[in-house]
Design a protein around this motif. Structure first.
Motif, PDB file in Angstrom:
ATOM      1  N   GLN A  21       0.743  -1.348   0.248  1.00  0.00           N
ATOM      2  CA  GLN A  21      -0.156   0.139  -0.036  1.00  0.00           C
ATOM      3  C   GLN A  21       0.752   1.170   0.032  1.00  0.00           C
ATOM      4  O   GLN A  21       0.239   2.457   0.077  1.00  0.00           O
ATOM      5  N   GLY A  22       2.167   1.153   0.063  1.00  0.00           N
ATOM      6  CA  GLY A  22       3.040   2.111  -0.038  1.00  0.00           C
ATOM      7  C   GLY A  22       3.236   2.807   1.186  1.00  0.00           C
ATOM      8  O   GLY A  22       3.595   4.015   1.334  1.00  0.00           O
ATOM      9  N   ARG A  23       3.017   2.267   2.318  1.00  0.00           N
ATOM     10  CA  ARG A  23       3.077   2.684   3.579  1.00  0.00           C
ATOM     11  C   ARG A  23       4.481   1.945   4.220  1.00  0.00           C
ATOM     12  O   ARG A  23       4.910   0.889   3.825  1.00  0.00           O
ATOM     13  N   GLN A  24       4.924   2.638   5.177  1.00  0.00           N
ATOM     14  CA  GLN A  24       6.119   1.896   6.038  1.00  0.00           C
ATOM     15  C   GLN A  24       5.604   1.979   7.494  1.00  0.00           C
ATOM     16  O   GLN A  24       5.438   3.075   7.980  1.00  0.00           O
ATOM     17  N   LEU A  25       5.661   0.762   8.037  1.00  0.00           N
ATOM     18  CA  LEU A  25       5.561   0.730   9.483  1.00  0.00           C
ATOM     19  C   LEU A  25       6.518   1.322  10.365  1.00  0.00           C
ATOM     20  O   LEU A  25       7.901   1.305  10.081  1.00  0.00           O
ATOM     21  N   LYS A  26       6.027   1.903  11.192  1.00  0.00           N
ATOM     22  CA  LYS A  26       7.050   2.740  12.153  1.00  0.00           C
ATOM     23  C   LYS A  26       7.799   1.678  13.257  1.00  0.00           C
ATOM     24  O   LYS A  26       7.052   1.219  14.081  1.00  0.00           O
ATOM     25  N   GLU A  27       9.190   1.627  13.020  1.00  0.00           N
ATOM     26  CA  GLU A  27       9.731   0.547  13.774  1.00  0.00           C
ATOM     27  C   GLU A  27      10.127   1.485  15.142  1.00  0.00           C
ATOM     28  O   GLU A  27      10.300   2.418  15.241  1.00  0.00           O
ATOM     29  N   PRO A  28       9.848   0.842  16.189  1.00  0.00           N
ATOM     30  CA  PRO A  28      10.431   1.274  17.373  1.00  0.00           C
ATOM     31  C   PRO A  28      12.096   1.577  17.669  1.00  0.00           C
ATOM     32  O   PRO A  28      12.745   0.859  17.133  1.00  0.00           O
ATOM     33  N   GLY A  29      12.202   2.953  18.187  1.00  0.00           N
ATOM     34  CA  GLY A  29      13.560   3.077  18.263  1.00  0.00           C
ATOM     35  C   GLY A  29      14.268   2.547  19.472  1.00  0.00           C
ATOM     36  O   GLY A  29      13.982   1.632  19.933  1.00  0.00           O
ATOM     37  N   GLY A  30      15.340   3.150  19.647  1.00  0.00           N
ATOM     38  CA  GLY A  30      16.290   2.511  20.725  1.00  0.00           C
ATOM     39  C   GLY A  30      15.625   2.419  22.005  1.00  0.00           C
ATOM     40  O   GLY A  30      15.548   1.353  22.760  1.00  0.00           O
ATOM     41  N   LEU A  31      15.256   3.582  22.561  1.00  0.00           N
ATOM     42  CA  LEU A  31      14.394   3.706  24.015  1.00  0.00           C
ATOM     43  C   LEU A  31      13.204   2.800  23.808  1.00  0.00           C
ATOM     44  O   LEU A  31      12.824   2.462  24.955  1.00  0.00           O
ATOM     45  N   ALA A  32      12.383   3.095  22.734  1.00  0.00           N
ATOM     46  CA  ALA A  32      11.051   2.485  22.887  1.00  0.00           C
ATOM     47  C   ALA A  32      11.272   0.845  22.765  1.00  0.00           C
ATOM     48  O   ALA A  32      10.470   0.001  23.302  1.00  0.00           O
ATOM     49  N   LYS A  33      12.356   0.189  22.194  1.00  0.00           N
ATOM     50  CA  LYS A  33      12.772  -1.296  22.560  1.00  0.00           C
ATOM     51  C   LYS A  33      12.993  -1.567  23.700  1.00  0.00           C
ATOM     52  O   LYS A  33      12.745  -2.715  24.152  1.00  0.00           O
ATOM     53  N   LEU A  34      13.396  -0.660  24.322  1.00  0.00           N
ATOM     54  CA  LEU A  34      13.949  -1.082  25.836  1.00  0.00           C
ATOM     55  C   LEU A  34      12.710  -1.033  26.751  1.00  0.00           C
ATOM     56  O   LEU A  34      12.883  -1.775  27.815  1.00  0.00           O
ATOM     57  N   LEU A  35      11.513  -0.619  26.395  1.00  0.00           N
ATOM     58  CA  LEU A  35      10.592  -0.622  27.068  1.00  0.00           C
ATOM     59  C   LEU A  35       9.534  -1.824  26.556  1.00  0.00           C
ATOM     60  O   LEU A  35       8.320  -1.981  27.196  1.00  0.00           O
ATOM     61  N   THR A  36      10.003  -2.457  25.726  1.00  0.00           N
ATOM     62  CA  THR A  36       8.913  -3.645  25.463  1.00  0.00           C
ATOM     63  C   THR A  36       9.026  -4.762  26.562  1.00  0.00           C
ATOM     64  O   THR A  36      10.068  -5.295  26.923  1.00  0.00           O
ATOM     65  N   THR A  37       7.744  -5.367  26.821  1.00  0.00           N
ATOM     66  CA  THR A  37       8.092  -6.384  27.869  1.00  0.00           C
ATOM     67  C   THR A  37       8.131  -7.779  27.047  1.00  0.00           C
ATOM     68  O   THR A  37       8.432  -8.607  28.118  1.00  0.00           O
ATOM     69  N   HIS A  38       8.192  -8.163  25.715  1.00  0.00           N
ATOM     70  CA  HIS A  38       8.525  -9.327  25.447  1.00  0.00           C
ATOM     71  C   HIS A  38       9.587  -9.148  24.352  1.00  0.00           C
ATOM     72  O   HIS A  38       9.758  -8.364  23.632  1.00  0.00           O
ATOM     73  N   PRO A  39      10.467 -10.431  24.252  1.00  0.00           N
ATOM     74  CA  PRO A  39      11.464 -10.451  23.730  1.00  0.00           C
ATOM     75  C   PRO A  39      11.006 -10.769  22.061  1.00  0.00           C
ATOM     76  O   PRO A  39       9.896 -11.130  21.858  1.00  0.00           O
ATOM     77  N   ASP A  40      11.579 -10.191  20.868  1.00  0.00           N
ATOM     78  CA  ASP A  40      11.282 -10.544  19.735  1.00  0.00           C
ATOM     79  C   ASP A  40      11.304 -11.709  19.415  1.00  0.00           C
ATOM     80  O   ASP A  40      11.794 -12.911  20.070  1.00  0.00           O
ATOM     81  N   ASN A  41      10.878 -12.523  18.483  1.00  0.00           N
ATOM     82  CA  ASN A  41      10.470 -13.852  18.221  1.00  0.00           C
ATOM     83  C   ASN A  41      11.883 -14.432  17.802  1.00  0.00           C
ATOM     84  O   ASN A  41      12.030 -15.546  18.250  1.00  0.00           O
ATOM     85  N   TYR A  42      12.574 -13.739  17.134  1.00  0.00           N
ATOM     86  CA  TYR A  42      14.167 -14.679  16.826  1.00  0.00           C
ATOM     87  C   TYR A  42      14.836 -14.726  18.227  1.00  0.00           C
ATOM     88  O   TYR A  42      15.607 -15.778  18.028  1.00  0.00           O
ATOM     89  N   THR A  43      14.780 -14.104  19.078  1.00  0.00           N
ATOM     90  CA  THR A  43      15.212 -14.113  20.328  1.00  0.00           C
ATOM     91  C   THR A  43      14.854 -15.230  20.929  1.00  0.00           C
ATOM     92  O   THR A  43      15.672 -15.978  21.547  1.00  0.00           O
ATOM     93  N   ARG A  44      13.675 -15.356  20.844  1.00  0.00           N
ATOM     94  CA  ARG A  44      13.025 -16.430  21.534  1.00  0.00           C
ATOM     95  C   ARG A  44      13.224 -17.717  20.733  1.00  0.00           C
ATOM     96  O   ARG A  44      13.540 -18.951  21.737  1.00  0.00           O
ATOM     97  N   LEU A  45      13.306 -17.845  19.557  1.00  0.00           N
ATOM     98  CA  LEU A  45      13.591 -19.055  18.958  1.00  0.00           C
ATOM     99  C   LEU A  45      14.987 -19.372  19.223  1.00  0.00           C
ATOM    100  O   LEU A  45      15.535 -20.892  19.109  1.00  0.00           O
ATOM    101  N   GLN A  46      15.866 -18.423  19.056  1.00  0.00           N
ATOM    102  CA  GLN A  46      17.287 -18.907  19.656  1.00  0.00           C
ATOM    103  C   GLN A  46      17.452 -19.383  20.912  1.00  0.00           C
ATOM    104  O   GLN A  46      18.364 -20.121  21.247  1.00  0.00           O
ATOM    105  N   ALA A  47      16.645 -18.879  21.754  1.00  0.00           N
ATOM    106  CA  ALA A  47      16.690 -19.368  23.190  1.00  0.00           C
ATOM    107  C   ALA A  47      16.298 -20.970  23.256  1.00  0.00           C
ATOM    108  O   ALA A  47      16.590 -21.739  24.071  1.00  0.00           O
ATOM    109  N   LEU A  48      15.265 -21.571  22.343  1.00  0.00           N
ATOM    110  CA  LEU A  48      14.849 -22.726  22.236  1.00  0.00           C
ATOM    111  C   LEU A  48      15.934 -23.707  21.524  1.00  0.00           C
ATOM    112  O   LEU A  48      15.399 -24.793  21.493  1.00  0.00           O
ATOM    113  N   GLU A  49      16.735 -23.072  20.865  1.00  0.00           N
ATOM    114  CA  GLU A  49      17.464 -24.143  19.910  1.00  0.00           C
ATOM    115  C   GLU A  49      18.241 -25.327  20.570  1.00  0.00           C
ATOM    116  O   GLU A  49      18.148 -26.494  20.147  1.00  0.00           O
TER     117      GLU A  49
END
Length: 468
Positions: free
Chosen positions: A433-461
């Motif tokens: 649709q010609g839009r770009q989702l706004k990715e969270p910045g550095g401080l915003a990433k520090l405020l997320t309460t869930h790790p990203d999916n790749y981090t969780r998959l890596q922990a399950l390896e």
């Protein structure tokens, strides 16, 4: 003199002449070659019988001829001639008569019409009342086939067997203890707010009773009726329906059996949602969405429930709710102060730019004074959201390891891949649709309460390599 009437002659039909007197020669029998003598005084031979070419009437005492066909004025043939069959296309030709025209078949009588009798006036049949044509009812639309239920591929290894029971049904791991420690500054601010209002408005004696009641209110986190009311009204959860419970409880019993937990220790609830999600709330509530309940295989649902069970057994659920409850008065006071500051800035901006600057200067001095006067309170309050987010991410990884320890590592990995596929689909749709989702910045990433999916998959390896 005439003979007594013959019973056969009483039937309607043509009238035959009386037989001759005694002593007169008998007329020839039908079918003989001798013609009948003419009548006295007449040179013309006797006319033929009506409807016949040269036939005489039957001799008295002979069998009565069959009655004429209904609706026909022509008499029937003589006994020597067999009765012709009734043809559907019209009346048959009689012997000796000329070729009769072919008449169309009479229409069938309407129901209730008066039948036609031999000779005499024929009653007129009345047509039946008009019945409007009725449209046949439309064939019912076949109902859509019910959706196929999610496959039940769970290995019920503990079905019907005894289970081990863990020594501690609920505990508090390092993540839970760290969460409580991070909430201490917020608790102190809330205590000061409650004490100020209670003592300042209600007096010292009643104010301290209010403070003690507020401190004791944290025990409601483990009070089931209060938990269920909180889950229904705040988290919008509900009790499962009969068919939902029939699917959910066997899976939950298998998960708790592997962990050594009594299944009735926790309360199962459902959230009406199209997202794949679950939640561990308060001290005894495990909620799952209708999508997770109805759309994913039983093994994947068991992995999701095992993850939420890890939050409960690790103490993440009750410590998180307890910290939120005791920090709530401080949060309300902070939101009130922010509202007052915004109103002051808007009012000052109406008058002049200088007035607006003065308001900003006052707010800044207040914040700096707070840092200098009570830095041990203000600094933890500023840092607390980032610490809480970090602790929350660690709690998610610990809950994943709990599910993997119970044998659900491959199924949990499938769920995480599903989450990642959903995120990728949203990004692809936005790009189309010609839009770009706004990715969270550095401080915003520090405020997320869930790790990203790749981090969780890596922990399950490590668990996936071991085949657990």
């Amino acid at each position: 003199m005439s003979y007594p009437p013959d019973p056969a002659a009483q039937e309607p039909g043509p009238v035959y002449p009386d037989p001759p007197y005694p002593g007169t020669p008998a007329p020839p029998y039908p079918g003989s070659a001798v013609p009948a003598p003419p009548y006295p005084g007449s040179a013309v031979p006797s006319p033929p019988y009506p409807g016949s070419a040269a036939s005489a009437p039957p001799y008295p005492g002979s069998a009565a001829p069959p009655p004429p066909y209904p609706g026909s004025a022509t008499p029937p043939p003589y006994p020597e001639t067999p009765a012709p069959p009734s043809y559907p296309g019209g009346a048959p030709q009689y012997p000796g008569a000329g070729a009769a025209p072919s008449y169309p078949a009479a229409p069938p009588a309407y129901p209730g019409a008066t039948p036609t009798y031999p000779s005499g006036p024929q009653p007129t049949a009345t047509a039946p009342p008009y019945i409007p044509p009725q449209t046949p009812p439309a064939a019912p639309t076949p109902a859509a086939p019910p959706e196929a239920p999610a496959p039940d591929d769970l290995d019920y290894r503990h079905a019907g067997s005894r289970i081990h029971v863990a020594a501690h049904q609920r505990g508090a791991d390092a993540t839970a203890i760290g969460q409580l420690a991070v909430q201490v500054p917020g608790f102190l601010v809330s205590l000061a707010v409650v004490a100020s209002f209670a003592v300042g408005i209600l007096g010292t004696a009643i104010g301290w009773l209010v403070i003690l009641a507020w401190l004791a209110s944290g025990a409601l986190v483990f009070h089931r009726p209060t938990e269920l009311a909180f889950a229904r009204h705040v988290m919008k959860l509900r009790a499962p329906l009969a068919e939902e419970r029939a699917r959910l409880e066997p899976i939950w019993r298998e998960v708790t059996a592997r962990a050594g937990i009594e299944a009735h220790t926790y309360e199962l609830m459902v959230e009406n949602s199209t997202d794949l999600n679950a939640v561990a709330a308060a001290g005894h509530v495990v909620g799952v969405t209708t999508y997770a309940l109805n759309e994913i295989p039983s093994s994947n649902l068991a992995a999701v429930l095992a993850h939420e069970l890890g939050h409960h057994t690790g103490g993440h659920a009750w410590t998180g709710l307890l910290g939120y409850w005791y920090s709530l008065p401080g949060r309300i006071a902070w939101a009130f102060m922010r509202g007052i500051a915004r109103i002051a800035i808007r009012v000052a901006s109406v008058f002049s730019l200088a007035a607006t600057g003065m308001v900003y200067l006052f707010i800044g001095m207040f914040v700096v004074g707070g840092f200098l006067a009570a830095w041990y309170i203000t600094v933890p309050l500023v840092v607390a959201p980032y610490l809480l987010a970090y602790v929350g991410r660690q709690g998610e990884l610990r809950a994943d390891r709990q599910a993997a320890d119970l044998g659900f590592a491959p199924q949990l990995a499938q769920v995480l891949h599903h989450f990642q596929a959903q995120e990728d689909a949203v990004k692809a749709q936005a790009a189309a649709q010609g839009r770009q989702l706004k990715e969270p910045g550095g401080l915003a990433k520090l405020l997320t309460t869930h790790p990203d999916n790749y981090t969780r998959l890596q922990a399950l390896e490590p668990y996936l390599r071991l085949g657990r």
